[in-house]
Scaffold this motif. Structure first.
Motif, PDB file in Angstrom:
ATOM      1  N   SER A   1       0.817  -1.231   0.000  1.00 62.60           N
ATOM      2  CA  SER A   1       0.000   0.000   0.000  1.00 62.60           C
ATOM      3  C   SER A   1       0.840   1.267   0.000  1.00 62.60           C
ATOM      4  O   SER A   1       0.603   2.197  -0.777  1.00 62.60           O
ATOM      5  CB  SER A   1      -0.928   0.008   1.222  1.00 62.60           C
ATOM      6  OG  SER A   1      -1.882  -1.006   1.137  1.00 62.60           O
ATOM      7  N   SER A   2       1.836   1.320   0.868  1.00 59.70           N
ATOM      8  CA  SER A   2       2.637   2.550   0.998  1.00 59.70           C
ATOM      9  C   SER A   2       3.358   2.872  -0.304  1.00 59.70           C
ATOM     10  O   SER A   2       3.361   4.022  -0.773  1.00 59.70           O
ATOM     11  CB  SER A   2       3.647   2.404   2.132  1.00 59.70           C
ATOM     12  OG  SER A   2       2.991   2.231   3.360  1.00 59.70           O
ATOM     13  N   GLU A   3       3.971   1.850  -0.903  1.00 61.38           N
ATOM     14  CA  GLU A   3       4.692   2.068  -2.155  1.00 61.38           C
ATOM     15  C   GLU A   3       3.737   2.492  -3.263  1.00 61.38           C
ATOM     16  O   GLU A   3       4.035   3.401  -4.044  1.00 61.38           O
ATOM     17  CB  GLU A   3       5.430   0.799  -2.561  1.00 61.38           C
ATOM     18  CG  GLU A   3       6.239   0.964  -3.851  1.00 61.38           C
ATOM     19  CD  GLU A   3       6.947  -0.315  -4.261  1.00 61.38           C
ATOM     20  OE1 GLU A   3       7.513  -0.336  -5.365  1.00 61.38           O
ATOM     21  OE2 GLU A   3       6.917  -1.285  -3.483  1.00 61.38           O
ATOM     22  N   LEU A   4       2.569   1.857  -3.320  1.00 65.60           N
ATOM     23  CA  LEU A   4       1.601   2.192  -4.359  1.00 65.60           C
ATOM     24  C   LEU A   4       1.053   3.608  -4.176  1.00 65.60           C
ATOM     25  O   LEU A   4       0.840   4.325  -5.152  1.00 65.60           O
ATOM     26  CB  LEU A   4       0.457   1.183  -4.367  1.00 65.60           C
ATOM     27  CG  LEU A   4       0.809  -0.195  -4.942  1.00 65.60           C
ATOM     28  CD1 LEU A   4      -0.309  -1.190  -4.699  1.00 65.60           C
ATOM     29  CD2 LEU A   4       1.107  -0.085  -6.444  1.00 65.60           C
ATOM     30  N   ARG A   5       0.840   4.022  -2.936  1.00 67.12           N
ATOM     31  CA  ARG A   5       0.376   5.391  -2.712  1.00 67.12           C
ATOM     32  C   ARG A   5       1.425   6.398  -3.175  1.00 67.12           C
ATOM     33  O   ARG A   5       1.085   7.469  -3.690  1.00 67.12           O
ATOM     34  CB  ARG A   5       0.033   5.600  -1.231  1.00 67.12           C
ATOM     35  CG  ARG A   5      -1.339   5.061  -0.857  1.00 67.12           C
ATOM     36  CD  ARG A   5      -1.794   5.558   0.504  1.00 67.12           C
ATOM     37  NE  ARG A   5      -1.093   4.894   1.591  1.00 67.12           N
ATOM     38  CZ  ARG A   5      -1.517   3.793   2.203  1.00 67.12           C
ATOM     39  NH1 ARG A   5      -2.664   3.243   1.809  1.00 67.12           N
ATOM     40  NH2 ARG A   5      -0.831   3.249   3.180  1.00 67.12           N
TER      41      ARG A   5
END
Length: 734
Positions: free
Chosen positions: A680-684
């Motif tokens: 999630s963090s990388e995709l955000r």
């Protein structure tokens, strides 16, 4: 109604409007050429007296000086009994070269203004300008409706290549075309005295003139007070006539100057009406604003292109009109089929349903949704079931043949005895997929109409999904119903299998990467296609093509697909059984909405199983090393890691930035949607950089991915529908 008006007025006016626009584009070159040859730098500090003093010795027979709107200075003179005209450098007073009006440009100007037919032609040009205005306005409203609202007018456009080209060009040129049409109409109205006369009154000719010996023109006080960039025209007095005067026109007005005293004898200022007309003339021609002329000319050049694409779109729609045979009269029918369609394609599916029900012994009446609500329910006394097949137009709006359905449905208060089923047609690329069909079902349910089947949807006119729905309908009606919809298909190309790579046998998911070429000795070329386009393949004994996403481009010289063998799948069984050297019959179906975006923003590719095919194609052709992140799910890395060797090569040469492969039979959280949540963090971070998402694979996988991404996006105050509206989320789902 708006579409019909736009189409028919465009067809009627095509030739006249194209001539008007092409000639306008040619004439737009004039201000640019005029500006290029004008020497205007520094003229604001030079007075008319200063320039005319320099010209006095060089042109003793000078009669007139003109300054064009773009700044060119033209001197008209008589020498040895012959007239002439020169372009002048206003700084030095020296000639640049002879001046003459191009006969070609004069011809184009007459063609533009009157179609070379004088007054009748001027009327025709005015009508053409009016039609161009109507076409531009109606086209803009249609585009806004298609995209959902005026606020969404810059949203990416979906559709076929011709549709996207037509809309995109129109969107770019709309302001230029509006300006040209409105200003042209205003000038025509003035010409035909439909608007009040704009011209200012003439200055009063002086009753008496000093009549003394003429002073040197360079010493005249009135001319010293006028800078060159204010001059429009200066007419000299007749030679040796001391009672004649200088006649001058500037940006402020016109007047007369005594040739002996240099005094301004009378002056008439330009009124506001004339200033307004001159401003409109400048906007229309670009004279005085060469850059505006260039923009208007470029805008005008879009008209022939939009005319051609518009005719092609109209012809394709006309050819798609479906004729319904054996259409039972409404009062005798036991089944009603209602059609909501914008481009006529839904009528083809309705005809297939109509014919199948007829064959099963039903008496069927098929009509538009608008036609149904225009009559009372007692017009259909014998109806037992009602089928509604409707597309959605734009951002959840009603299509043309259903535009009045919901509004007039509110006037029907009685509850009919028959039951209904709604089938929606749409494209999952749009945020409001089948939204109008959903609204129709909700409205009928709220009115307590009996429901035969819950709402179902068809993505991208899938014949397979339509056939599946037909089976469901047949079971609900207690009859054998086979819906075999055969859309019009282009001619096929014969292709020979040159290579196959097998995967998945150990995990009972037999899959093959198949590569085809033209047979040896073929005198044709591969059809043009890109990775992400679809290839339609006809299996022996089948009338309906099955579509597979392409992993190659035509410039690769091969056609490559990835196929999983389904035991009961006619086409997949045929393809999986092919040996090298065997051939297929295939045709290309463009899929332009499923493409990586241009620019520097990162791309996130998501797929499972054979959905990796087009995604590998995108990576393979990423020669510019655009940042690409791949999420893909399989079963077992030792058995069905499709394209494993190739993907590792792309990681090394930077065509692929990151590979996230998960396998359902290895790890605990091993589905692609689970990996998305974990990252999630990388995709955000990627989303913050403007990332685009491309999803390819089965419908269930795509639904799970959408839910997972909604969770990823929630902290950003966004969801997948937001990305879709921005053109940053696209699917190829089957």
């Amino acid at each position: 109604m708006l579409r019909k008006f736009h189409s028919w007025s465009g067809l009627i006016a095509t030739l006249l409007v194209v001539v008007l626009s092409v000639t306008g584009a040619v004439l737009s070159i004039n201000p640019i050429l005029d500006r290029a040859q004008a020497k205007v730098a520094g003229t604001s500090s030079i007075s008319v007296a200063e320039l005319t003093g320099k010209l006095a010795s060089s042109y003793p027979g000078i009669e007139q000086i003109q300054r064009s709107p773009s700044g060119s200075i033209i001197v008209y003179f008589t020498e040895n009994g012959k007239t002439g005209a020169d372009l002048i450098n206003p700084i030095t007073g020296q000639p640049i070269g002879p001046y003459s009006t191009s006969p070609v440009m004069v011809w184009f100007k007459n063609l533009h203004r009157s179609y070379l037919l004088d007054t009748p032609g001027r009327v025709g040009a005015a009508i053409s300008a009016f039609l161009m205005l109507l076409l531009t306005i109606s086209g803009a409203f249609m585009l806004a409706k298609r995209l959902g609202s005026w606020r969404q007018i810059l949203r990416p456009i979906q559709g076929t290549f011709r549709e996207r080209l037509h809309c995109q060009v129109g969107r770019v040129a709309v302001l230029a075309l509006l300006l040209s049409a409105i200003t042209g109409l205003t000038m025509s109205a003035v010409t035909f005295e439909l608007l009040p006369d704009y011209q200012s009154a003439e200055p009063v000719f002086p009753a008496s003139v000093q009549g003394d010996i003429p002073a040197s023109i360079g010493t005249l006080a009135a001319l010293k007070a006028i800078p060159m960039n204010e001059l429009r025209e200066l007419v000299y007095p007749y030679k040796d006539d001391r009672n004649d005067v200088y006649s001058i026109i500037t940006h402020q007005g016109s007047g007369f100057i005594d040739q002996s005293t240099g005094q301004l004898l009378s002056f008439q200022s330009i009124n506001n009406k004339q200033k307004l007309y001159e401003f409109i003339y400048m906007l229309h021609t670009g004279e005085g604003l060469w850059w505006l002329g260039l923009l208007l000319g470029l805008g005008a050049l879009t008209v022939p292109l939009m005319s051609w694409t518009g005719i092609q779109i109209w012809w394709r729609r006309k050819r798609s009109i479906t004729t319904i045979k054996n259409n039972t009269a409404p009062r005798s029918a036991d089944t009603i089929i209602l059609v909501g369609s914008e481009g006529n394609s839904t009528w083809g599916f309705a005809k297939t349903l109509h014919d199948a029900l007829n064959l099963a012994g039903y008496l069927v009446h098929t009509m538009s949704m608008n036609s149904f609500v225009n009559s009372a329910l007692n017009s259909y006394p014998n109806v037992k079931q009602l089928f509604i097949l409707t597309a959605t137009y734009g951002d959840g709006d009603a299509p043309a043949s259903a535009s009045r359905f919901l509004t007039q449905l509110e006037q029907i208060t009685e509850v009919p005895k028959f039951s209904f089923a709604v089938l929606g047609f749409g494209d999952r690329q749009f945020p409001e997929f089948c939204q109008y069909a959903k609204e129709v079902e909700a409205t009928l349910t709220a009115k307590a109409w009996s429901q035969l089947l819950p709402l179902d949807t068809i993505n991208r006119q899938s014949s397979q999904e339509f056939s599946r729905w037909g089976n469901t309908v047949g079971m609900a009606m207690g009859t054998d119903l086979s819906l075999v919809h055969i859309p019009t298909q282009p001619s096929c190309t014969t292709l020979a299998l040159i290579e196959r790579v097998n995967y998945g046998a150990k995990v009972k998911a037999p899959t093959a990467v198949l590569r085809f070429k033209l047979p040896d000795g073929s005198n044709t070329d591969l059809p043009t296609f890109e990775a992400g386009d679809l290839v339609g393949i006809l299996a022996p004994g089948s009338k309906v093509a099955r579509f597979y996403s392409l992993a190659s481009e035509s410039k690769d010289g091969i056609l490559e697909i990835c196929v999983r063998h389904h035991p009961r799948g006619l086409c997949s069984s045929f393809l999986y059984s092919l040996s090298v050297g065997d051939s297929i019959e295939a045709f290309i179906k463009p899929n332009p909405s499923f493409r990586p975006a241009s620019g520097k923003a990162p791309i996130v590719l998501i797929g499972a199983g054979t959905g990796i095919g087009p995604l590998v194609g995108f990576i393979r052709h990423n020669k510019s090393h655009h940042p690409i992140h791949l999420y893909w799910g399989g079963r077992c890395p030792e058995s069905d890691f499709l394209y494993e060797r190739e993907l590792n090569t792309y990681l090394k040469d930077k065509r692929l930035t990151a590979l996230n492969a998960v396998f359902s039979r290895i790890n605990e959280r091993s589905y692609v949607q689970d990996k998305i949540v974990l990252d999630s963090s990388e995709l955000r971070g990627l989303i913050g950089k403007g990332a685009q998402f491309l999803v390819c694979g089965g419908r269930d996988m795509a639904s799970s991915v959408m839910l997972a991404l909604d969770e990823v996006l929630k902290p950003l105050g966004m969801d997948v529908l937001t990305l879709k509206a921005q053109g940053r989320y696209r699917e190829d789902v089957y």
